[in-house]
Design a protein around this motif. Structure first.
Motif, PDB file in Angstrom:
ATOM      1  N   VAL A 149      -5.800   9.086   5.989  1.00 19.50           N
ATOM      2  CA  VAL A 149      -4.448   9.536   6.399  1.00 19.50           C
ATOM      3  C   VAL A 149      -3.105   8.478   6.368  1.00 19.50           C
ATOM      4  N   GLY A 150      -2.779   7.883   5.503  1.00 20.61           N
ATOM      5  CA  GLY A 150      -1.850   6.968   5.813  1.00 20.61           C
ATOM      6  C   GLY A 150      -2.062   5.739   6.075  1.00 20.61           C
ATOM      7  N   MET A 151      -1.033   4.688   5.560  1.00 22.45           N
ATOM      8  CA  MET A 151      -1.418   3.203   5.482  1.00 22.45           C
ATOM      9  C   MET A 151      -1.087   2.530   6.721  1.00 22.45           C
ATOM     10  N   ILE A 152      -1.795   1.469   7.063  1.00 21.00           N
ATOM     11  CA  ILE A 152      -1.482   0.589   8.311  1.00 21.00           C
ATOM     12  C   ILE A 152      -1.650  -0.986   7.855  1.00 21.00           C
ATOM     13  N   SER A 153      -2.140  -1.375   6.862  1.00 21.94           N
ATOM     14  CA  SER A 153      -2.317  -2.683   6.486  1.00 21.94           C
ATOM     15  C   SER A 153      -2.470  -2.996   4.974  1.00 21.94           C
ATOM     16  N   ALA A 154      -2.048  -4.198   4.708  1.00 17.24           N
ATOM     17  CA  ALA A 154      -2.502  -4.518   3.279  1.00 17.24           C
ATOM     18  C   ALA A 154      -2.708  -6.082   3.312  1.00 17.24           C
ATOM     19  N   VAL A 155      -3.779  -6.656   2.584  1.00 27.23           N
ATOM     20  CA  VAL A 155      -3.856  -8.067   2.798  1.00 27.23           C
ATOM     21  C   VAL A 155      -4.706  -8.484   1.585  1.00 27.23           C
ATOM     22  N   VAL A 156      -4.290  -9.736   1.152  1.00 26.83           N
ATOM     23  CA  VAL A 156      -5.034 -10.501  -0.366  1.00 26.83           C
ATOM     24  C   VAL A 156      -5.767 -11.292   0.715  1.00 26.83           C
ATOM     25  N   MET A 157      -7.032 -11.848  -0.182  1.00 20.71           N
ATOM     26  CA  MET A 157      -8.086 -12.629   0.544  1.00 20.71           C
ATOM     27  C   MET A 157      -8.881 -13.247  -0.274  1.00 20.71           C
ATOM     28  N   TYR A 158      -9.749 -14.433   0.070  1.00 16.52           N
ATOM     29  CA  TYR A 158     -10.597 -15.098  -0.794  1.00 16.52           C
ATOM     30  C   TYR A 158     -11.669 -14.696   0.214  1.00 16.52           C
ATOM     31  N   LYS A 159     -12.270 -13.309   0.253  1.00 16.46           N
ATOM     32  CA  LYS A 159     -13.312 -12.932   1.095  1.00 16.46           C
ATOM     33  C   LYS A 159     -12.868 -12.780   2.346  1.00 16.46           C
ATOM     34  N   ALA A 160     -11.577 -12.135   2.342  1.00 19.04           N
ATOM     35  CA  ALA A 160     -10.920 -12.331   3.935  1.00 19.04           C
ATOM     36  C   ALA A 160      -9.967 -11.167   3.929  1.00 19.04           C
ATOM     37  N   LYS A 161      -9.595 -10.936   5.341  1.00 18.45           N
ATOM     38  CA  LYS A 161      -8.401  -9.727   5.787  1.00 18.45           C
ATOM     39  C   LYS A 161      -8.099 -10.144   7.198  1.00 18.45           C
ATOM     40  N   MET A 162      -7.210  -8.935   7.773  1.00 14.69           N
ATOM     41  CA  MET A 162      -6.493  -9.205   9.004  1.00 14.69           C
ATOM     42  C   MET A 162      -7.013  -8.278   9.986  1.00 14.69           C
ATOM     43  N   SER A 163      -6.574  -9.078  11.269  1.00 17.22           N
ATOM     44  CA  SER A 163      -7.047  -8.369  12.704  1.00 17.22           C
ATOM     45  C   SER A 163      -5.920  -8.515  13.474  1.00 17.22           C
ATOM     46  N   CYS A 187       0.985  -1.230  -0.086  1.00 16.40           N
ATOM     47  CA  CYS A 187       0.096   0.141  -0.153  1.00 16.40           C
ATOM     48  C   CYS A 187       0.913   1.455  -0.080  1.00 16.40           C
ATOM     49  N   SER A 188       0.483   2.258  -0.798  1.00 16.99           N
ATOM     50  CA  SER A 188       1.241   3.441  -0.911  1.00 16.99           C
ATOM     51  C   SER A 188       0.379   4.572  -0.835  1.00 16.99           C
ATOM     52  N   GLU A 189       0.632   6.042  -0.978  1.00 18.42           N
ATOM     53  CA  GLU A 189      -0.199   7.029  -0.752  1.00 18.42           C
ATOM     54  C   GLU A 189      -1.313   7.051  -1.603  1.00 18.42           C
ATOM     55  N   SER A 190      -1.320   6.606  -2.994  1.00 17.14           N
ATOM     56  CA  SER A 190      -2.171   6.787  -3.735  1.00 17.14           C
ATOM     57  C   SER A 190      -2.565   5.564  -4.523  1.00 17.14           C
ATOM     58  N   THR A 191      -1.590   4.457  -4.370  1.00 15.46           N
ATOM     59  CA  THR A 191      -2.059   2.982  -5.233  1.00 15.46           C
ATOM     60  C   THR A 191      -1.970   1.916  -4.292  1.00 15.46           C
ATOM     61  N   MET A 192      -2.331   0.679  -4.762  1.00 19.78           N
ATOM     62  CA  MET A 192      -2.307  -0.694  -4.117  1.00 19.78           C
ATOM     63  C   MET A 192      -1.521  -1.489  -5.279  1.00 19.78           C
ATOM     64  N   THR A 193      -0.487  -2.264  -4.877  1.00 26.19           N
ATOM     65  CA  THR A 193       0.194  -3.028  -5.837  1.00 26.19           C
ATOM     66  C   THR A 193      -0.048  -4.356  -5.090  1.00 26.19           C
ATOM     67  N   VAL A 194      -0.468  -5.289  -6.054  1.00 25.33           N
ATOM     68  CA  VAL A 194      -0.589  -6.834  -5.576  1.00 25.33           C
ATOM     69  C   VAL A 194       0.211  -7.606  -6.584  1.00 25.33           C
ATOM     70  N   GLN A 195       0.800  -8.360  -6.106  1.00 26.08           N
ATOM     71  CA  GLN A 195       1.778  -9.469  -6.715  1.00 26.08           C
ATOM     72  C   GLN A 195       1.175 -10.795  -6.467  1.00 26.08           C
ATOM     73  N   VAL A 196       1.179 -11.580  -7.569  1.00 28.08           N
ATOM     74  CA  VAL A 196       0.430 -12.911  -7.449  1.00 28.08           C
ATOM     75  C   VAL A 196       1.643 -13.872  -7.981  1.00 28.08           C
ATOM     76  N   GLU A 197       2.170 -14.871  -7.292  1.00 26.41           N
ATOM     77  CA  GLU A 197       2.985 -15.682  -7.905  1.00 26.41           C
ATOM     78  C   GLU A 197       2.238 -16.744  -8.884  1.00 26.41           C
ATOM     79  N   LYS A 198       2.761 -16.795 -10.094  1.00 27.62           N
ATOM     80  CA  LYS A 198       2.258 -17.545 -11.213  1.00 27.62           C
ATOM     81  C   LYS A 198       2.331 -19.234 -10.914  1.00 27.62           C
ATOM     82  N   SER A 199       3.449 -19.544 -10.145  1.00 27.29           N
ATOM     83  CA  SER A 199       3.594 -20.882  -9.853  1.00 27.29           C
ATOM     84  C   SER A 199       2.665 -21.538  -8.768  1.00 27.29           C
ATOM     85  N   SER A 200       2.071 -20.752  -7.934  1.00 31.36           N
ATOM     86  CA  SER A 200       0.978 -20.834  -7.140  1.00 31.36           C
ATOM     87  C   SER A 200      -0.175 -21.537  -7.776  1.00 31.36           C
ATOM     88  N   PHE A 201      -0.490 -21.215  -8.715  1.00 28.05           N
ATOM     89  CA  PHE A 201      -1.789 -21.330  -9.415  1.00 28.05           C
ATOM     90  C   PHE A 201      -1.653 -21.996 -11.031  1.00 28.05           C
TER      91      PHE A 201
END
Length: 806
Positions: A780-794, A470-484
């Motif tokens: 104001v500012g980033m605290i977390s970033a998560v990838v999910m299958y209908k899922a996130k973090m706490s 997570c950055s100030e204005s964008t989200m970057t998601v990276q997916v490993e091709k070998s995992s699927f």
């Protein structure tokens, strides 16, 4: 002497009343592996509900070898001031006790003390008994597992509204589960009295409420949940011994229908609430006034006999307590769900649904309810440790929970119900990160609870390896091709791939699929709760028309970035917005430019480095939207424009400037344009800007074939009450005479704050903006970033050392 005795009696009564605080509790156990020294680990999960969060059950070994404790975790699941008047609140906590036992032979644990809250079926002390058997089963080859059970700690139902409660009882071993009333006085239950007006179907674990009179005291339910194998099995133990278990054999018996109370014909006395009348409203009345309305008779008691399944004696594999409180409220004006009683609507999951989750990825369950004549206020929940709930700007309640590595392969039930109120005297709730304080209704308000629904969260292994930045204005998601297997960027797309900035080919390489997503583009959704702004998007598989194999919806990877509302502004929320470039069939590539100008001459553009721009209230804001296209004979149409604290098309509330091509703000002026792909307009700076730290001006725009009378551009202003225009728009798009709508924005803008022109001297506040006065500040500012299958973090929330009841 007499006065002294009276004082002592009063003190005794106060002491007894203050000790009456138990609402119920449940227990489950989970085998957690064998240690190198031959000992075993087992988790005992105990949920306990009292009238304060400081209390918990004290467990001791009742029979067998119970080993010793190696770890204990405790936290609050939910709490509410919506409780019986004598107790004022309830609080449910869960204690996870990890025990180390010396062998896998059966043992029993017990909790016993005093006292329940005031019950009408005379339940006094609490008695909870748990039977644990970790023997290795001959049918699965694995240690025995208990059913996963759950219940909301405090249920309520209107006197005149029959209801069915499906008690959560999922068995991971596939065993037959039975729910029965406790029958061993002083061990499984206090008095073992069965509440009147209810019918328990033991085989399906279904509790039916038929009819009972309203009463300020609750019914105390002391149930026992047991599981039995579907066919004969043996349990093998490490000491070489074995034991046999058999299916639960049942026989049919016709018996009198007991426990259904005949509706009273004499007045009912009640402590607060309503009486029903011939209208759809309810009149308040006092506890000393008798009701003169006779409640309707239940429609389920036409026959004095019922047929039930009665089990023959058989030894269960497990035995678990399931205890809770249920309050029968005064009659509701209507028993139709969706009138006064909340009715669940989409996207609420169905009762019994299984939700799959991964370790360290937060599960998200969305719950939404509606009611015509009452106000939806909150949901009450019961689930595993560290569960939380939030209400977002879409009037949905979001239940969140993050499995940890130790949860892999386990199953966790989560139960919920919506609550609504009528009446004006309702105490506002206080929100914390993990639970809510529910409001206290006045004596003239009604409290209504929806049906209870429970789902099971199944913890699976990670399926696709992903990473989010997570950055100030964008989200970057990276997916490993070998995992699927077979995964390629050509097979995936974001929620809205039309913007060229949303292309997956731009950054992907031979090993990873990489997407860099602006926070205000590519279909990114914005949600808001009390503490955070949450930007969401998803990658989904799509079909390649050249392939014979369909991949649509084969995989959905949701991801999000979460930003706290408190803190210092970061660059991404104050910078000038760049041009938007899109590609569409029939129109090729075209770019939208949205800029602010210094005057009506539209010669000098505002310097992009000067953002955020500052204006005085009433001063003119000059704006221009221009489209450049590789295709000739096109024209630009501005469909809608609005102001909002965030430049996201899905944010609400917002202030409408132009809507469906119609001017909504009377200070708007449209200026003549130099060509058909240009739109110039201005308006006066308005108070809405001052209600927020900053705002953006955003617009929905599209391109059309110039001069074609069938396009949206030719229709101009369309009144919202007119129909057919949008249908026509969709029908004509196939002829490629106009593009889809695209989102453009610019800003932010701020009101100039100075001693010469304080904000509080501004006049002419548009009345349509009054409801927005409570909107919160910008993200104001980033605290977390998560990838999910209908899922996130706490994270875990720890509580002070509890007071143990013994």
């Amino acid at each position: 002497m007499a006065s002294t005795q009276g004082l002592l009696l009063q003190l005794l009564l106060v002491s007894v009343a203050s000790a009456s605080h138990h609402f119920g509790g449940t227990v489950t156990f989970t085998y957690k592996g064998r240690n190198s020294d031959g000992t075993f680990n087992v988790d005992i999960r105990n949920r306990a509900t009292f009238d304060g969060c400081q209390y918990s059950h004290y467990w001791y070994c009742y029979t067998g070898n119970c080993g010793y404790d190696v770890k204990s975790q405790r936290g609050t699941l939910d709490m509410s001031t919506n409780a019986p008047q004598s107790n004022r609140q309830w609080c449910e906590t869960e204690t996870v006790l990890t025990k180390r036992i010396y062998n896998d032979k059966p043992f029993q644990m017990r909790a016993a003390s005093c006292c329940w809250i005031s019950t009408r079926n005379f339940v006094g002390n609490w008695r909870l008994l748990t039977y644990v058997d970790l023997g290795t089963r001959s049918d699965t080859g694995e240690p025995n597992r208990s059913p996963d059970i759950a219940i909301l700690p405090f249920l309520r139902v209107p006197q005149n509204c029959p209801r069915t409660y499906k008690l959560m009882s999922f068995d991971p071993d596939g065993d037959k589960v039975r729910c029965r009333y406790g029958n061993i006085v002083g061990t499984e239950c206090s008095t073992c009295s069965q509440p009147s007006g209810f019918q328990l179907d033991q085989g399906s674990c279904t509790l039916h409420y038929r009819y009972s009179s309203a009463d300020p005291r609750v019914y105390g339910f002391e149930l026992v949940v047991e599981d039995f194998p579907q066919r004969p099995i043996t349990l093998a133990y490490t000491d070489g011994s074995r034991s046999s278990r058999y299916p639960l054999t049942v026989r049919k018996k016709r018996q009198a229908l007991w426990g259904i109370t005949t509706p009273p014909t004499t007045p009912n006395w009640w402590w607060f609430g309503h009486i029903t009348s011939t209208t759809t409203t309810a009149a308040p009345w006092k506890w000393w006034q008798p009701s003169t309305t006779t409640p309707p008779a239940p429609t389920t008691t036409t026959s004095p006999y019922i047929t039930t399944s009665l089990p023959y004696a058989s030894t269960p594999l497990s035995k678990l307590p399931l205890q809770f409180s249920l309050l029968v409220d005064p009659p509701a004006p209507s028993c139709q769900e969706g009138d006064y009683l909340p009715r669940f609507v989409n996207p609420t999951p169905q009762n019994g649904d299984h939700i799959y989750a991964e370790v360290n990825k937060e599960v998200e369950i969305r719950v939404k309810a509606q009611a015509r004549y009452s106000t939806i206020h909150d949901v009450i929940i019961s689930g595993p440790l560290n569960i939380s709930k939030h209400r977002n700007t879409h009037d949905e309640f979001v239940i969140r929970w993050t499995p940890i590595p130790e949860d892999l392969g386990d199953h966790y039930p989560i139960c919920f119900a919506a609550e609504s109120f009528t009446g004006s005297a309702v105490t506002a709730p206080q929100s914390t990160s993990n639970h809510h304080h529910h409001p206290t209704p006045s004596s003239q308000s009604g409290i209504y609870q929806s049906e209870m629904r429970c789902v099971v969260v199944d913890i699976k292994k990670k399926q696709v390896k992903t990473h989010v930045i997570c950055s100030e204005s964008t989200m970057t998601v990276q997916v490993e091709k070998s995992s699927f297997a077979g995964l390629h960027e050509d097979h995936l797309q974001l929620s809205d791939p039309t913007n060229t900035a949303c292309s997956l080919q731009r950054y992907s390489n031979s090993t990873h699929i990489i997407a860099v997503i602006p926070l205000n583009a590519c279909g990114t959704q914005l949600e808001e709760d009390d503490e955070n702004l949450i930007f969401k998007n998803e990658l989904t598989t799509v079909d390649n028309h050249r392939d014979l194999i369909t991949r649509k919806h084969l995989m959905e990877v949701e991801f999000y970035c979460q930003y706290p509302k408190r803190g210092n502004m970061t660059l991404g929320f104050t910078a000038h917005r760049k041009n938007v470039t899109v590609w569409e069939k029939g129109f090729g590539t075209f770019t939208y430019q949205f800029e602010f100008y210094q005057s009506s001459q539209y010669k000098t553009m505002m310097d992009p480095n000067s953002y955020p721009l500052e204006y005085d209230v009433g001063s003119k804001i000059y704006m221009e939207i221009e489209a450049t296209s590789t295709v000739n004979n096109t024209e630009l149409f501005v469909e809608s424009c609005w102001a909002a604290p965030y430049d996201n098309p899905n944010y609400w509330p917002k202030y409408s400037i132009i809507e469906n091509g119609c001017i909504m703000d009377n200070t708007v002026n449209i200026h003549s344009r130099d060509h058909q792909n240009q739109f110039k307009f201005c308006l006066e700076a308005f108070k809405f800007i001052g209600l927020h730290d900053q705002v953006y001006i955003s617009c929905s725009v599209l391109m059309c074939e110039a001069g074609n009378p069938n396009t949206r551009c030719s229709m101009g202003c369309i009144n919202s009450t007119q129909s057919g225009g949008h249908h026509h728009h969709r029908r004509r798009r196939e002829a490629v005479i106009q593009s889809a709508s695209h989102f453009v924005s610019q800003g932010p803008l701020r009101l100039r704050r100075s001693a010469e022109s304080p904000v509080n001297t501004v006049t002419n506040l548009n009345l349509n903006l009054v409801f927005i006065a409570g909107c919160l500040l910008a993200a104001v500012g980033m605290i977390s970033a998560v990838v999910m299958y209908k899922a996130k973090m706490s994270k875990v929330k720890y509580q002070p050392l509890p007071v143990v009841e013994s």
